[in-house]
Motif scaffolding. Structure first.
Motif, short mmCIF file in Angstrom:
data_model
loop_
_atom_site.label_atom_id
_atom_site.label_comp_id
_atom_site.label_asym_id
_atom_site.label_seq_id
_atom_site.Cartn_x
_atom_site.Cartn_y
_atom_site.Cartn_z
N TRP A 165 0.82 -1.22 0.00
CA TRP A 165 0.00 0.00 0.00
C TRP A 165 0.85 1.27 0.00
O TRP A 165 0.58 2.21 -0.74
N GLN A 169 1.13 4.85 -2.71
CA GLN A 169 0.80 6.22 -2.36
C GLN A 169 1.67 7.23 -3.11
O GLN A 169 1.33 8.40 -3.20
N LYS A 175 -6.11 5.31 -5.63
CA LYS A 175 -7.08 5.61 -4.58
C LYS A 175 -7.36 4.39 -3.71
O LYS A 175 -8.28 4.41 -2.89
N GLN A 176 -6.59 3.34 -3.88
CA GLN A 176 -6.85 2.11 -3.13
C GLN A 176 -6.56 2.31 -1.65
O GLN A 176 -5.58 2.95 -1.28
N GLY A 177 -7.42 1.76 -0.82
CA GLY A 177 -7.26 1.90 0.62
C GLY A 177 -6.17 0.99 1.16
O GLY A 177 -5.59 0.17 0.44
N LYS A 178 -5.90 1.14 2.45
CA LYS A 178 -4.86 0.34 3.09
C LYS A 178 -5.22 -1.15 3.06
O LYS A 178 -6.39 -1.52 3.14
N THR A 224 -7.27 -6.28 5.45
CA THR A 224 -8.56 -5.66 5.17
C THR A 224 -9.14 -6.27 3.90
O THR A 224 -8.53 -7.14 3.27
N ASN A 226 -9.17 -4.95 1.18
CA ASN A 226 -8.39 -4.52 0.02
C ASN A 226 -7.31 -5.51 -0.36
O ASN A 226 -6.63 -5.34 -1.37
#
Length: 228
Positions: A165, A169, A175-178, A224, A226
């Motif tokens: 992740w 960034q 835009k992918q979350g953690k 998560t 994701n």
């Protein structure tokens, strides 16, 4: 245990000079050890520095200018100990078990550390029942224990980096979350939540689960939605 894993030392002449690797050399005609400073080459050290300085990507140009001016007026050498062994361990774990659940506990700080540098270790030896702390890690030649404090904020960053992740960034379009849900707790808070402190309380009110190990924390990390 993170505090016993290998660490690497880096050095910088001042607040804005680039980091350099610290090598230890033994002179042929002497028993003493000396430090050598070399440009960064080790990829593991480079990755660890990249993670450590991730927040600096978001600094403004003005703060960078102030830092540059400050370093010229008040130059100060920097020494920093990097948990490269921990980073390597996390890389292996994430590669083999990307959906793992991780619980880790370690020292968040150590008392009476005499060795200079950020995240410096406690280097101590015991002889005839008496402990001696070293002010220089080079003085400990096989007869000392070395304990490193764990920087739990850096540990969290390394965990996110190894999950993939943190790397994304840098791509502002991502835009992918953690991929990990993380939590750091004091040992007493962890024991109150997950232990049985009522079973360990003594008659005078003392509770080893809550009252001891004030310089330790727990780190919890789970995947998560994701994570693929």
């Amino acid at each position: 245990v993170f505090d016993n894993l290998p660490h690497d030392l880096i050095y910088s002449e001042n607040q804005v000079s680039p980091w350099m690797e610290v090598w230890v050399e033994k002179q042929h005609d002497r028993e003493t050890l000396t430090e050598l400073y070399k440009p960064l080459e080790d990829p593991l050290i480079t990755r660890c520095i990249e993670i450590m300085e991730f927040d600096e990507y978001h600094n403004t140009q003005r703060s960078g200018m102030l830092k540059n001016i400050w370093s010229k007026v008040f130059p100060k050498p920097r020494r920093c100990w990097l948990p490269t062994g921990c980073l390597k361990l996390l890389e292996v774990l994430h590669d083999a078990l990307p959906k793992m659940s991780l619980i880790a506990s370690d020292f968040t700080f150590l008392p009476d550390v005499k060795v200079p540098g950020e995240r410096a270790p406690l280097v101590s030896t015991k002889k005839d029942g008496s402990s001696t702390d070293y002010g220089n890690y080079l003085d400990a030649k096989g007869d000392a224990d070395i304990f490193f404090p764990t920087d739990f904020l850096l540990l969290e960053c390394m965990d996110h980096y190894c999950s993939g992740w943190l790397k994304m960034q840098k791509d502002k379009s991502s835009k992918q979350g953690k991929k990990r849900r993380t939590l750091t707790l004091d040992t007493s808070s962890f024991m109150e939540e997950f232990g049985l402190p009522t079973k360990t309380r003594t008659k005078d009110g003392y509770n080893p689960l809550l009252d001891d190990f004030k310089n330790t924390k727990f780190y919890l990390s789970v995947p998560t939605h994701n994570t693929k």
